[in-house]
Design a protein around this motif. Structure first.
Motif, PDB file in Angstrom:
ATOM      1  N   VAL A 178      49.596 -57.897  24.024  1.00  0.00           N
ATOM      2  CA  VAL A 178      49.677 -57.567  25.450  1.00  0.00           C
ATOM      3  C   VAL A 178      50.642 -58.529  26.117  1.00  0.00           C
ATOM      4  O   VAL A 178      51.139 -59.478  25.501  1.00  0.00           O
ATOM      5  CB  VAL A 178      48.282 -57.642  26.123  1.00  0.00           C
ATOM      6  N   GLU A 179      50.884 -58.319  27.399  1.00  0.00           N
ATOM      7  CA  GLU A 179      51.774 -59.191  28.162  1.00  0.00           C
ATOM      8  C   GLU A 179      51.101 -60.536  28.444  1.00  0.00           C
ATOM      9  O   GLU A 179      49.916 -60.588  28.790  1.00  0.00           O
ATOM     10  CB  GLU A 179      52.161 -58.536  29.485  1.00  0.00           C
ATOM     11  N   GLY A 180      51.868 -61.608  28.329  1.00  0.00           N
ATOM     12  CA  GLY A 180      51.316 -62.925  28.589  1.00  0.00           C
ATOM     13  C   GLY A 180      50.873 -63.095  30.032  1.00  0.00           C
ATOM     14  O   GLY A 180      49.876 -63.774  30.318  1.00  0.00           O
ATOM     15  N   SER A 181      51.599 -62.484  30.974  1.00  0.00           N
ATOM     16  CA  SER A 181      51.229 -62.608  32.382  1.00  0.00           C
ATOM     17  C   SER A 181      49.881 -61.963  32.669  1.00  0.00           C
ATOM     18  O   SER A 181      49.139 -62.428  33.537  1.00  0.00           O
ATOM     19  CB  SER A 181      52.311 -61.978  33.258  1.00  0.00           C
ATOM     20  N   ALA A 182      49.543 -60.878  31.937  1.00  0.00           N
ATOM     21  CA  ALA A 182      48.252 -60.224  32.152  1.00  0.00           C
ATOM     22  C   ALA A 182      47.107 -61.140  31.738  1.00  0.00           C
ATOM     23  O   ALA A 182      46.099 -61.259  32.446  1.00  0.00           O
ATOM     24  CB  ALA A 182      48.198 -58.913  31.370  1.00  0.00           C
ATOM     25  N   VAL A 183      47.260 -61.808  30.590  1.00  0.00           N
ATOM     26  CA  VAL A 183      46.237 -62.757  30.147  1.00  0.00           C
ATOM     27  C   VAL A 183      46.172 -63.939  31.102  1.00  0.00           C
ATOM     28  O   VAL A 183      45.085 -64.421  31.449  1.00  0.00           O
ATOM     29  CB  VAL A 183      46.531 -63.232  28.708  1.00  0.00           C
ATOM     30  N   ALA A 184      47.329 -64.426  31.550  1.00  0.00           N
ATOM     31  CA  ALA A 184      47.363 -65.594  32.430  1.00  0.00           C
ATOM     32  C   ALA A 184      46.653 -65.328  33.754  1.00  0.00           C
ATOM     33  O   ALA A 184      45.933 -66.197  34.269  1.00  0.00           O
ATOM     34  CB  ALA A 184      48.811 -66.010  32.682  1.00  0.00           C
ATOM     35  N   ASP A 185      46.842 -64.144  34.313  1.00  0.00           N
ATOM     36  CA  ASP A 185      46.217 -63.832  35.597  1.00  0.00           C
ATOM     37  C   ASP A 185      44.692 -63.822  35.489  1.00  0.00           C
ATOM     38  O   ASP A 185      43.989 -64.381  36.337  1.00  0.00           O
ATOM     39  CB  ASP A 185      46.709 -62.481  36.112  1.00  0.00           C
ATOM     40  N   PRO A 483      39.904 -51.895  22.971  1.00  0.00           N
ATOM     41  CA  PRO A 483      39.870 -50.446  23.162  1.00  0.00           C
ATOM     42  C   PRO A 483      38.529 -49.820  22.774  1.00  0.00           C
ATOM     43  O   PRO A 483      38.091 -48.862  23.399  1.00  0.00           O
ATOM     44  CB  PRO A 483      40.992 -49.965  22.234  1.00  0.00           C
ATOM     45  N   HIS A 484      37.875 -50.371  21.761  1.00  0.00           N
ATOM     46  CA  HIS A 484      36.585 -49.817  21.340  1.00  0.00           C
ATOM     47  C   HIS A 484      35.532 -49.961  22.422  1.00  0.00           C
ATOM     48  O   HIS A 484      34.688 -49.073  22.612  1.00  0.00           O
ATOM     49  CB  HIS A 484      36.119 -50.518  20.064  1.00  0.00           C
ATOM     50  N   ALA A 485      35.565 -51.093  23.135  1.00  0.00           N
ATOM     51  CA  ALA A 485      34.563 -51.339  24.173  1.00  0.00           C
ATOM     52  C   ALA A 485      34.999 -50.804  25.528  1.00  0.00           C
ATOM     53  O   ALA A 485      34.271 -50.955  26.518  1.00  0.00           O
ATOM     54  CB  ALA A 485      34.290 -52.838  24.288  1.00  0.00           C
ATOM     55  N   GLY A 486      36.170 -50.184  25.588  1.00  0.00           N
ATOM     56  CA  GLY A 486      36.665 -49.704  26.862  1.00  0.00           C
ATOM     57  C   GLY A 486      37.104 -50.820  27.779  1.00  0.00           C
ATOM     58  O   GLY A 486      37.077 -50.674  29.007  1.00  0.00           O
ATOM     59  N   MET A 487      37.530 -51.946  27.199  1.00  0.00           N
ATOM     60  CA  MET A 487      37.962 -53.105  27.984  1.00  0.00           C
ATOM     61  C   MET A 487      39.451 -53.357  27.777  1.00  0.00           C
ATOM     62  O   MET A 487      40.004 -53.046  26.715  1.00  0.00           O
ATOM     63  CB  MET A 487      37.183 -54.357  27.586  1.00  0.00           C
ATOM     64  N   ASP A 488      40.062 -53.932  28.772  1.00  0.00           N
ATOM     65  CA  ASP A 488      41.449 -54.350  28.656  1.00  0.00           C
ATOM     66  C   ASP A 488      41.521 -55.502  27.659  1.00  0.00           C
ATOM     67  O   ASP A 488      40.828 -56.512  27.816  1.00  0.00           O
ATOM     68  CB  ASP A 488      41.954 -54.799  30.023  1.00  0.00           C
ATOM     69  N   PRO A 489      42.329 -55.380  26.603  1.00  0.00           N
ATOM     70  CA  PRO A 489      42.442 -56.484  25.638  1.00  0.00           C
ATOM     71  C   PRO A 489      42.849 -57.806  26.284  1.00  0.00           C
ATOM     72  O   PRO A 489      42.468 -58.875  25.805  1.00  0.00           O
ATOM     73  CB  PRO A 489      43.513 -55.986  24.661  1.00  0.00           C
ATOM     74  N   ALA A 490      43.626 -57.763  27.362  1.00  0.00           N
ATOM     75  CA  ALA A 490      44.032 -58.997  28.039  1.00  0.00           C
ATOM     76  C   ALA A 490      42.819 -59.734  28.600  1.00  0.00           C
ATOM     77  O   ALA A 490      42.737 -60.959  28.535  1.00  0.00           O
ATOM     78  CB  ALA A 490      45.017 -58.678  29.163  1.00  0.00           C
TER      79      ALA A 490
END
Length: 551
Positions: A178-185, A483-490
């Motif tokens: 995923v994008e690093g900015s998504a995890v950072a936020d 994706p299995h849990a319906g959550m954003d991987p970030a």
């Protein structure tokens, strides 16, 4: 496609690495062995297995070198600031607001958090310990309270988000795809929830231990009796005024901060010229010292302190300038990045673009600082030395991550082909995703259970003592399980990042950089880790619930 022997070997490698981290041992050797055996089983060639050890680390290095470079640039900037003592001046004004124990506690937490966001906690802690901790102790804050404030705000809250340098989000995001900015936020929000919760609980724990501001608080701390049974008052008074107080070992920042004088080095020259051994007249036999014209070298002796005064005044002036310029420059950068996220006034910086801005700004400031202090010619040498020191620090701090990340990249289909030497177009299996898919019916789809599972795995990885070594694993799991849990991987990657960094980054385990915090505050490291456990775990539980319910 069903699971192959390679999948089971890879799973055994993952479990081995987790087991070794729980045992508080270094995981580099297990990661190397697991990489070789997995590649061997995948290809059927032991030679390819041996090559995979090198290729996996090489691929990891190529993917993560931008992170190493940012660390090097920022560390080089700190070295340039330290050379002119601007690093001390940036925090000195905060001493004036430490009027009591509570204000000292708040100032320590805020300043530690701010500095650690830009320079990382490890190089920042000695500076804070040398400048702010004595003032905080004098103001009535217990030494253990100072240590807990620094650990939670710096090693925990700032490092777990790493929002400015984005080293940790970069590691998590690369492994999760995923994008690093998504995890950072997401990590920024979770780190603030965890840190503020922990700081509030620590404050409650300290409420009965605050003391009245007094010089004796500092005398007791310097005498080394803070964490021990209090000696009789007469003995304490005798200890505090005895010359042995000067024997307390200085921290590295204190040693750096000591003024360097060159007067004593030049005095022997004047003494030799005008001393008794020179006979009558003295200076007729040789050239006078630089700047001197009298027979006894007097004018030269007068010129030495004048030169020193001019040099000291110049360094003082540069220190004042850069102690303002550097924070303002980084603040302007943050404002620019925020405007890009919330408005259309400036382009939005995402991922690598934001990291490049941080590194480039730091590099420019290094060059300007070195040129201002040493002059344009000498700056060519000193700038190179600062950058070299930064690169050495970066590889010492992060080099161990490469073989670990290489093993987890081997389980990612995007990197496995390059590691195994596949031809272009030949698809490599995604071992980790296949394992998750094969165990899909065993994995609960509840986001809360999923988040706490990744958090626990992250904390187990952090037991190794390096907060970043577990991020490739938690990131990979987030990419596979999200994706299995319906959550954003970030979001899931950020949760794992919280567990790994808060545990191993220097708050919950005593064999981590928490040793630095305990050293500068002069408290027992085991006791510090034990007292931090309840506040930090409470904060992690709350932030994980926030991630599961609101992201």
């Amino acid at each position: 496609m069903g699971l192959t022997p390679a999948h089971w070997v890879y799973l055994a490698g993952v479990l081995l690495i987790i087991g070794v981290t729980v045992a508080r041992k270094n995981v580099v050797v297990p990661a190397l062995l697991a990489t070789a055996v997995t590649a061997w089983v995948m290809t059927g060639s032991p030679v390819t297995g041996i090559q995979a050890i090198f290729n996996a680390s090489l691929i990891a290095a190529s993917e993560l070198f931008n992170i190493f470079l940012i660390i090097a640039m920022v560390t080089a900037l700190l070295g340039a600031l330290r050379a002119m003592k601007a690093d001390q001046r940036m925090v000195t004004p905060f001493q004036k607001v430490m009027r009591g124990g509570w204000s000292a506690y708040a100032v320590l937490a805020v300043v530690t958090y701010g500095i650690s966001l830009f320079f990382w906690p490890t190089p920042a802690v000695p500076l804070i310990g040398a400048i702010l901790v004595p003032a905080a102790i004098r103001a009535g804050l217990p030494a253990m309270g100072a240590a807990m404030a620094i650990a939670v705000a710096g090693q925990g809250m700032a490092l777990s988000s790493d929002y400015v340098m984005q080293v940790a989000p970069g590691l998590s995001a690369t492994a999760a795809g995923v994008e690093g900015s998504a995890v950072a936020d997401v990590a920024l929000v979770l780190s603030l929830v965890t840190g503020i919760t922990a700081l509030v609980i620590v404050g409650v724990m300290l409420r009965k231990h605050m003391r009245t501001p007094a010089e004796v608080n500092l005398e007791e701390w310097e005498a080394g009796v803070v964490a021990e049974p209090r000696p009789p008052r007469r003995l304490l008074r005798r200890i505090s005024v005895s010359p042995t107080r000067k024997l307390v070992p200085a921290t590295s920042a204190e040693r750096i901060a000591e003024p360097i004088t060159v007067v004593e080095e030049k005095v022997p020259v004047g003494a030799t010229v005008g001393g008794p051994s020179s006979g009558s007249g003295g200076s007729a036999d040789g050239p006078p010292p630089s700047g001197g014209s009298g027979p006894d070298g007097g004018p030269a002796d007068d010129a030495v302190p004048a030169d020193d005064d001019m040099a000291s005044a110049r360094i003082e002036r540069l220190s004042r300038i850069f102690s303002i310029v550097v924070p303002v420059a980084f603040l302007a950068m943050i404002v620019y990045m925020v405007l890009g996220k919330i408005t259309d006034l400036v382009p939005s910086l995402e991922g690598g673009s934001a990291a490049a801005l941080v590194g480039g700004l730091a590099a420019i400031l290094v060059v300007v600082a070195a040129a201002s202090l040493d002059g344009p010619k000498k700056a060519l040498q000193s700038t190179g030395e600062h950058l070299t020191d930064g690169l050495v620090f970066a590889f010492r701090a992060m080099g161990v991550v490469l073989p670990i990340a290489g093993f987890f990249f081997l389980g990612n289909a995007d990197f496995a082909g390059k590691i195994l030497g596949y031809e272009d177009g030949q698809q490599a299996p995604g071992l980790l995703v296949d394992l998750v898919t094969g165990a899909e019916h065993f994995i609960p789809g509840n986001p809360i259970v999923m988040c706490f599972g990744v958090l626990i795995i992250g904390m187990m990885c952090g037991l190794e003592g390096s907060g970043f070594s577990g991020l490739p694993l938690t990131g990979s799991l987030a990419g596979a399980l999200g994706p299995h849990a319906g959550m954003d991987p970030a979001t899931l990657a950020a949760v794992g990042q919280m567990g790994s960094v808060w545990a191993g980054g220097g708050v919950l385990v005593a064999w981590s950089s928490l040793l630095v915090v305990a050293g500068v505050t002069r408290v027992p490291v085991i006791e510090l880790a034990r007292k931090c456990f309840l506040p930090v775990v409470a904060g992690l539980v709350l932030s994980t619930l926030v991630a599961a319910l609101f992201f």
